[in-house]
Design a protein around this motif. Structure first.
Motif, PDB file in Angstrom:
ATOM      1  N   SER A   1       3.791   3.298  -5.140  1.00 29.61           N
ATOM      2  CA  SER A   1       3.086   3.854  -6.296  1.00 29.61           C
ATOM      3  C   SER A   1       3.595   3.142  -7.549  1.00 29.61           C
TER       4      SER A   1
ATOM      5  N   ASN B   1      -5.873   9.176  -9.520  1.00 27.35           N
ATOM      6  CA  ASN B   1      -5.124  10.291 -10.103  1.00 27.35           C
ATOM      7  C   ASN B   1      -4.503   9.851 -11.423  1.00 27.35           C
TER       8      ASN B   1
ATOM      9  N   THR C   1      -4.247   5.372 -14.169  1.00 25.81           N
ATOM     10  CA  THR C   1      -4.328   6.136 -12.924  1.00 25.81           C
ATOM     11  C   THR C   1      -3.596   5.385 -11.819  1.00 25.81           C
ATOM     12  N   ASP C   2      -3.304   6.088 -10.727  1.00 27.65           N
ATOM     13  CA  ASP C   2      -2.807   5.401  -9.542  1.00 27.65           C
ATOM     14  C   ASP C   2      -3.995   4.786  -8.807  1.00 27.65           C
ATOM     15  N   ARG C   3      -3.762   4.192  -7.645  1.00 24.75           N
ATOM     16  CA  ARG C   3      -4.836   3.493  -6.946  1.00 24.75           C
ATOM     17  C   ARG C   3      -5.968   4.430  -6.514  1.00 24.75           C
ATOM     18  N   HIS C   4      -5.650   5.716  -6.379  1.00 20.70           N
ATOM     19  CA  HIS C   4      -6.657   6.665  -5.920  1.00 20.70           C
ATOM     20  C   HIS C   4      -7.435   7.322  -7.062  1.00 20.70           C
TER      21      HIS C   4
ATOM     22  N   CYS D   1      -2.569   0.335  -9.494  1.00 18.23           N
ATOM     23  CA  CYS D   1      -2.979   1.269 -10.532  1.00 18.23           C
ATOM     24  C   CYS D   1      -4.133   0.670 -11.352  1.00 18.23           C
TER      25      CYS D   1
ATOM     26  N   LYS E   1       0.828  -1.214   0.000  1.00 21.72           N
ATOM     27  CA  LYS E   1       0.000   0.000   0.000  1.00 21.72           C
ATOM     28  C   LYS E   1       0.861   1.262   0.000  1.00 21.72           C
TER      29      LYS E   1
END
Length: 314
Positions: free
Chosen positions: A20, A53, A48-51, A84, A17
């Motif tokens: 990135s 973005n 995107t990244d995990r969030h 991602c 976690k």
């Protein structure tokens, strides 16, 4: 060993976690690969990244806003955690897009496997470095424990003797040999218990160390050689400096303020000025001088009153 394996296994499960995509694979290379998918198959993509973005966009996604919770696209996961998302669309012919998607699926699987290997390698490197640091720390602690008195931190008897022999072999003169004995340590132990008598010993040891440092006696060799007895060697120190140190430590003890403790030390100091003189004999003479000093201190006016002041607070 099993504990370390368990700790590493837990680390591997949890730490992904903290990573990135750019920590795990080359984003520039991934962008080039996804660009080729567009050129060959008309397959456009967005990463995107995990969030959610956006990291890169290959093609035209207009006002598209990734919803990684409800519509996550293609996930790339490491140890069960998403690192991602890749979204795709294909304005090109259906056949070409189907082939492109099939190859893209294989690329995503490859990227996922590479990311996991990269993650494991990184975590192993960090874990090995931490283990090496801990081993160095443990080795230093073992060495310290073998040389130092566990209660006070000054040298233990064996290492003090070792340092004394080294000074003798190096023929270091003049050297002041000082015997320091805590007055009425047994009184504190009998009336206030082991914890307070230990605190008395630590207090005296700290005074011995602090006053040596303040006097610039950086080469002082201080050892706890018996329960309430310390020996101090001051190499390359003149007699007046050594006696000044003895006076200072006695004054520091006498002026120590505490509800129970009233530290007091008897001190004997003898100079070793001849390399033929035995340290054993010098310290024996210092002990004799200390006993004479102890007799004078314990028979001085006010000594007993100060010693017993803690009984009122017991």
């Amino acid at each position: 060993m099993n504990d370390k394996r368990t700790a590493f296994a837990q680390r591997i499960e949890q730490n992904s976690k903290n990573y990135s995509p750019r920590d795990l694979f080359d984003l520039e290379l991934a962008e080039r690969m996804l660009t080729r998918f567009r050129q060959c198959f008309g397959l456009e993509s967005l990463m995107t990244d995990r969030h959610g973005n956006i990291l890169m966009t290959i093609g035209n996604f207009g006002d598209f806003k990734p919803d990684v919770v409800n519509e996550p696209g293609n996930k790339i996961r490491v140890k069960g955690r998403t690192i991602c998302h890749i979204y795709t669309k294909s304005p090109a012919a259906e056949g070409a897009s189907d082939v492109g998607r099939s190859i893209l699926d294989a690329y995503i699987e490859t990227l996922e496997r590479y990311s996991e290997k990269s993650y494991l390698a990184s975590e192993q490197a960090v874990y090995i470095e931490e283990l090496e640091q801990q081993l160095e720390k443990d080795a230093a602690q073992t060495q310290y424990s073998g040389q130092n008195d566990p209660l006070t931190g000054v040298l233990n008897r064996n290492h003090f003797i070792s340092q004394m022999k080294e000074l003798a072999e190096r023929e270091v003169v003049p050297t002041a040999a000082i015997c320091v004995n805590i007055n009425d340590w047994r009184f504190v132990d009998n009336n206030f218990g082991e914890e307070e008598s230990d605190r008395l010993i630590v207090t005296v040891a700290e005074i011995l160390k602090a006053k040596a440092e303040e006097a610039g006696l950086e080469h002082a060799v201080i050892g706890r050689v018996e329960g309430d007895v310390f020996n101090v060697l001051l190499p390359l120190t003149e007699e007046d400096e050594a006696k000044a140190y003895c006076d200072i430590i006695q004054q520091a003890c006498d002026s120590f303020e505490d509800e129970r403790l009233a530290p007091s030390v008897a001190v004997g100091c003898v100079m070793r000025t001849n390399v033929e003189e035995s340290f054993k004999n010098i310290l024996s003479d210092a002990e004799y001088a200390m006993l004479e000093n102890k007799f004078a201190i314990k028979n001085a006016p006010g000594y007993r009153e100060r010693l017993e002041k803690g009984l009122k607070n017991a």
